[in-house]
Write a protein that holds these residues in place. Structure first.
Motif, PDB file in Angstrom:
ATOM      1  N   UNK A 412       0.940  -1.174  -0.103  1.00 62.40           N
ATOM      2  CA  UNK A 412       0.137   0.044  -0.105  1.00 62.40           C
ATOM      3  C   UNK A 412       1.090   1.203   0.046  1.00 62.40           C
ATOM      4  N   UNK A 413       0.254   2.519  -0.213  1.00 55.27           N
ATOM      5  CA  UNK A 413       0.804   3.359  -0.553  1.00 55.27           C
ATOM      6  C   UNK A 413       1.705   3.930   0.726  1.00 55.27           C
ATOM      7  N   UNK A 414       1.492   3.578   2.006  1.00 56.35           N
ATOM      8  CA  UNK A 414       2.185   3.744   3.232  1.00 56.35           C
ATOM      9  C   UNK A 414       3.701   3.217   3.189  1.00 56.35           C
ATOM     10  N   UNK A 415       3.604   1.802   2.744  1.00 53.90           N
ATOM     11  CA  UNK A 415       4.709   1.044   2.657  1.00 53.90           C
ATOM     12  C   UNK A 415       5.589   1.918   1.156  1.00 53.90           C
ATOM     13  N   UNK A 416       4.841   2.055   0.547  1.00 52.06           N
ATOM     14  CA  UNK A 416       5.669   2.765  -0.911  1.00 52.06           C
ATOM     15  C   UNK A 416       6.426   3.891  -0.082  1.00 52.06           C
ATOM     16  N   UNK A 417       5.997   4.707   0.513  1.00 49.56           N
ATOM     17  CA  UNK A 417       6.602   5.758   1.072  1.00 49.56           C
ATOM     18  C   UNK A 417       7.729   5.584   2.104  1.00 49.56           C
ATOM     19  N   UNK A 418       7.401   4.451   2.989  1.00 54.74           N
ATOM     20  CA  UNK A 418       8.656   4.039   3.685  1.00 54.74           C
ATOM     21  C   UNK A 418       9.829   3.647   2.803  1.00 54.74           C
ATOM     22  N   UNK A 419       9.372   2.747   1.864  1.00 56.42           N
ATOM     23  CA  UNK A 419      10.511   2.486   1.051  1.00 56.42           C
ATOM     24  C   UNK A 419      11.292   3.428   0.263  1.00 56.42           C
ATOM     25  N   UNK A 420      10.576   4.505  -0.272  1.00 53.56           N
ATOM     26  CA  UNK A 420      11.117   5.560  -0.747  1.00 53.56           C
ATOM     27  C   UNK A 420      12.002   6.288   0.139  1.00 53.56           C
ATOM     28  N   UNK A 421      11.661   6.370   1.389  1.00 55.09           N
ATOM     29  CA  UNK A 421      12.449   7.212   2.427  1.00 55.09           C
ATOM     30  C   UNK A 421      13.795   6.397   2.868  1.00 55.09           C
ATOM     31  N   UNK A 422      13.538   5.114   2.920  1.00 53.35           N
ATOM     32  CA  UNK A 422      14.706   4.288   3.314  1.00 53.35           C
ATOM     33  C   UNK A 422      15.851   4.440   2.214  1.00 53.35           C
ATOM     34  N   UNK A 423      16.728   5.686   2.384  1.00 46.21           N
ATOM     35  CA  UNK A 423      17.731   5.632   1.248  1.00 46.21           C
ATOM     36  C   UNK A 423      18.603   6.828   2.059  1.00 46.21           C
ATOM     37  N   UNK A 424      19.873   6.803   1.734  1.00 45.82           N
ATOM     38  CA  UNK A 424      20.695   7.894   2.131  1.00 45.82           C
ATOM     39  C   UNK A 424      20.651   8.906   1.311  1.00 45.82           C
ATOM     40  N   UNK A 425      19.994   8.900   0.068  1.00 48.67           N
ATOM     41  CA  UNK A 425      19.773   9.881  -0.887  1.00 48.67           C
ATOM     42  C   UNK A 425      18.410  10.821  -0.898  1.00 48.67           C
ATOM     43  N   UNK A 426      18.282  11.878  -1.501  1.00 47.79           N
ATOM     44  CA  UNK A 426      16.951  12.501  -1.351  1.00 47.79           C
ATOM     45  C   UNK A 426      16.941  13.475  -2.482  1.00 47.79           C
ATOM     46  N   UNK A 427      17.104  13.145  -3.708  1.00 48.69           N
ATOM     47  CA  UNK A 427      17.256  13.942  -4.858  1.00 48.69           C
ATOM     48  C   UNK A 427      15.905  14.421  -5.339  1.00 48.69           C
ATOM     49  N   UNK A 428      15.309  13.425  -6.017  1.00 53.84           N
ATOM     50  CA  UNK A 428      14.007  13.619  -6.535  1.00 53.84           C
ATOM     51  C   UNK A 428      13.132  11.954  -6.087  1.00 53.84           C
ATOM     52  N   UNK A 429      11.939  12.479  -6.592  1.00 59.08           N
ATOM     53  CA  UNK A 429      10.823  11.167  -6.056  1.00 59.08           C
ATOM     54  C   UNK A 429       9.769  11.347  -7.434  1.00 59.08           C
ATOM     55  N   UNK A 430       9.185  10.282  -7.734  1.00 58.94           N
ATOM     56  CA  UNK A 430       8.242  10.232  -8.963  1.00 58.94           C
ATOM     57  C   UNK A 430       7.194   9.569  -8.304  1.00 58.94           C
ATOM     58  N   UNK A 431       5.870  10.080  -8.730  1.00 59.35           N
ATOM     59  CA  UNK A 431       4.632   9.300  -8.272  1.00 59.35           C
ATOM     60  C   UNK A 431       3.756   9.005  -9.478  1.00 59.35           C
ATOM     61  N   UNK A 432       3.342   8.015  -9.789  1.00 64.17           N
ATOM     62  CA  UNK A 432       2.270   8.027 -10.886  1.00 64.17           C
ATOM     63  C   UNK A 432       0.907   7.393 -10.098  1.00 64.17           C
ATOM     64  N   UNK A 433      -0.101   8.366 -10.454  1.00 65.67           N
ATOM     65  CA  UNK A 433      -1.522   8.025  -9.751  1.00 65.67           C
ATOM     66  C   UNK A 433      -2.418   9.331 -10.075  1.00 65.67           C
ATOM     67  N   UNK A 434      -3.702   8.854 -10.477  1.00 65.35           N
ATOM     68  CA  UNK A 434      -4.623   9.603 -10.892  1.00 65.35           C
ATOM     69  C   UNK A 434      -5.527  10.119  -9.527  1.00 65.35           C
TER      70      UNK A 434
END
Ligand code: NAD
Length: 505
Positions: A412-434
């Motif tokens: 679910x989207x909460x898990x996606x956000x947690x995974x996205x933020x589990x990173x030493x980097x933080x340059x950009x993020x993409x999301x595809x949703x209507x």
């Protein structure tokens, strides 16, 4: 099997035998001192030119020239309209020679000609127009709240900029550094990557076909540890602007810190590209392919970690793999080519080494993973995708910087956000949703400097671009470049006499 060839005598534009520094309006003669490093064509593996490395003394001469031009020359002192006129001349001379510059860039960096001629080249010229406009619109501040005083804040050029760039988009990125630095009245010394000296050497020559005073734009070439380090450590430098890898960024910040110089760092990324079940999946597929594979996959802002919602993962990944297998890899000068060679051999080997790293972390190789067999020579690899077991895998955590996509699935989207933020980097993020609430949730929760919603790779030069966490310090934008490349000065004036203590009277 394809055999791409390079023939100097038939080259479309002249290629210098040796690339040297350009200091105080003059090309430095290639004598026998200093290291000679090969400048390669990654499509053919030919050495097309040599770079004569600038040593400490040559870097010193370049900084002295920039210093003299700043401390005594006309550039910081001329009217903005006059400076703008010269910046427009630079735009025009670059546009008039765009074919040559794009040719040199494709030859030396392997970026497709469609991209260098159609995108990086125009951006190179536009950078000068854009920052001339930004500087000419810049205004100060006035404060009247503390009576009877008027305090005005003016912005003054900061001085000599040390500008250091990478090899993955030399003309687009390094001209942005030059333009944003000099537009505000500064002078500079540019050190491009030692792997891609050809295009920028020509760009700096072309800049000098305008009315730009000598010493405003200087160029030194050489390796980071030698020429770059001498430049960053030089006491005559006032500000350091760097784009490159995170490890290098740390070393440069430490050096600049010793001299207490401000530093802007645009560093690496491992950006999450979140594909939700509420996306327009056809567009998400097109965008995800572009986000990881364009510019030969060598871009800081790549969507290299593709997070896909479990209920659509099998179908989406299957389509992505089929499309990856149909991508046209080949001669970067051919119009139909979508991915050219990687920039140099050691880099290609490093990218391919991640296939074994992925497997040893339990990932599944979905497609690609080897050197392309269709070419006798050249650093061509197959577009590659792996499915990682989880986000802890090295292919999810380390920047690979090639046409190498890593998939991870989420519930679910909460898990996606947690995974996205589990990173030493933080340059950009993409999301595809209507689904607007999903888009807004992701946009607010992701710790990255730029969020792209239903679009890949859209740079708005006016808006801040830069990284959270280990992706950098500082931002590029109209306003951010103005504050970075200027010093603020407050002048306070009483508007009427006021009672003053008469000490000693
Ligand atoms: P790199 O860090 O190896 O080199 C970048 C530049 O720094 C080169 O000119 C190099 O010669 C110089 N350099 C190296 N060591 C130095 C030192 N000790 N002192 C001074 N200069 C030194 O990076 P690269 O391999 O050329 O480029 C790829 C990296 O750049 C990737 O990590 C990519 O993400 C990053 N990048 C970031 C952005 C961004 O805007 N955030 C844009 C493009 C590339």
């Amino acid at each position: 099997m394809n055999h791409i060839t390079f023939d100097r005598s038939n080259a479309k534009f002249p290629i210098p035998e040796v690339v040297t520094s350009f200091i105080n309006g003059q090309s430095i003669v290639a004598d026998n001192h200093g290291e000679r490093l090969p400048a390669m064509c990654p499509s053919t593996e030919d050495t097309v030119s040599f770079l004569r490395e600038a040593d400490k003394a040559e870097v010193d001469a370049a900084v002295q020239a920039a210093r003299e031009a700043f401390d005594k020359g006309p550039w910081p002192r001329m009217s903005m309209d006059e400076r703008k006129r010269v910046m427009h001349q630079i735009r025009d001379v670059l546009l008039a020679n765009i074919d040559e510059v794009a040719y040199l860039e494709t030859l030396n960096a392997g970026i497709t000609h469609g991209h260098t001629r159609g995108f990086h080249g125009p951006r190179m010229a536009w950078n000068f127009e854009f920052f001339a406009e930004v500087a000419s619109q810049a205004a100060g501040e006035a404060y009247t709240q503390t009576k009877p005083y008027l305090s005005i804040v003016t912005r003054e050029p900061i001085g000599v900029g040390a500008l250091i760039g990478p090899w993955n988009a030399p003309i687009a990125l390094c001209t942005m550094k030059i333009a944003s630095c000099i537009a505000f009245g500064n002078t500079c010394v540019l050190k491009p990557s030692e792997f891609t000296p050809l295009s920028l050497r020509r760009v700096v020559e072309l800049i000098h076909k305008t009315d730009i005073p000598k010493g405003v734009v200087n160029l030194v070439n050489g390796r980071g540890q030698v020429t770059g380090d001498a430049l960053v450590s030089h006491p005559g430098v006032d500000v350091v602007s760097f784009t490159g890898g995170t490890t290098t960024g740390r070393a440069i910040a430490a050096r600049a810190g010793q001299n207490l110089k401000p530093v802007a760092l645009e560093l690496g990324g491992k950006s999450a590209n979140i594909v939700t079940a509420s996306a327009n999946l056809e567009r998400a597929l097109d965008g995800s392919l572009l986000a990881i594979y364009s510019n030969n996959g060598q871009q800081c802002l790549a969507g290299s970690r593709i997070l896909v919602e479990k209920k659509i993962a099998a179908e989406f990944i299957d389509k992505f793999v089929k499309r990856s297998q149909q991508i046209i890899v080949g001669d970067p000068f051919e119009a139909k080519t979508q991915i050219g060679p990687l920039a140099y051999e050691a880099h290609m080997k490093r990218v391919l080494s991640y296939v074994d790293i992925a497997k040893s972390d339990g990932a599944e190789l979905l497609t690609g993973g080897k050197r392309h067999t269709g070419f006798k020579k050249g650093y061509f690899i197959e577009p590659t995708a792996v499915l990682a077991k989880n986000n802890g895998a090295r292919v999810c955590q380390e920047e690979i910087f090639g046409p190498f996509a890593t998939f991870v699935t989420f519930e679910d989207i909460d898990e996606a956000i947690a995974i996205a933020n589990q990173s030493e980097f933080g340059l950009v993020g993409y999301v595809w949703s209507e689904h607007l609430p999903t888009v807004m949730k992701v946009s607010q929760a992701i710790r990255a400097g730029t969020i792209w919603v239903n679009t890949p790779l859209t740079r708005e030069l006016r808006a801040p671009f830069g990284g959270y966490k280990n992706s950098g310090i500082g931002r590029d934008s109209a306003h951010d470049c103005m504050t970075f490349f200027t010093e603020a000065k407050t002048t306070t004036i009483p508007l009427q006499d006021f009672p003053m203590a008469k000490w000693g009277a």
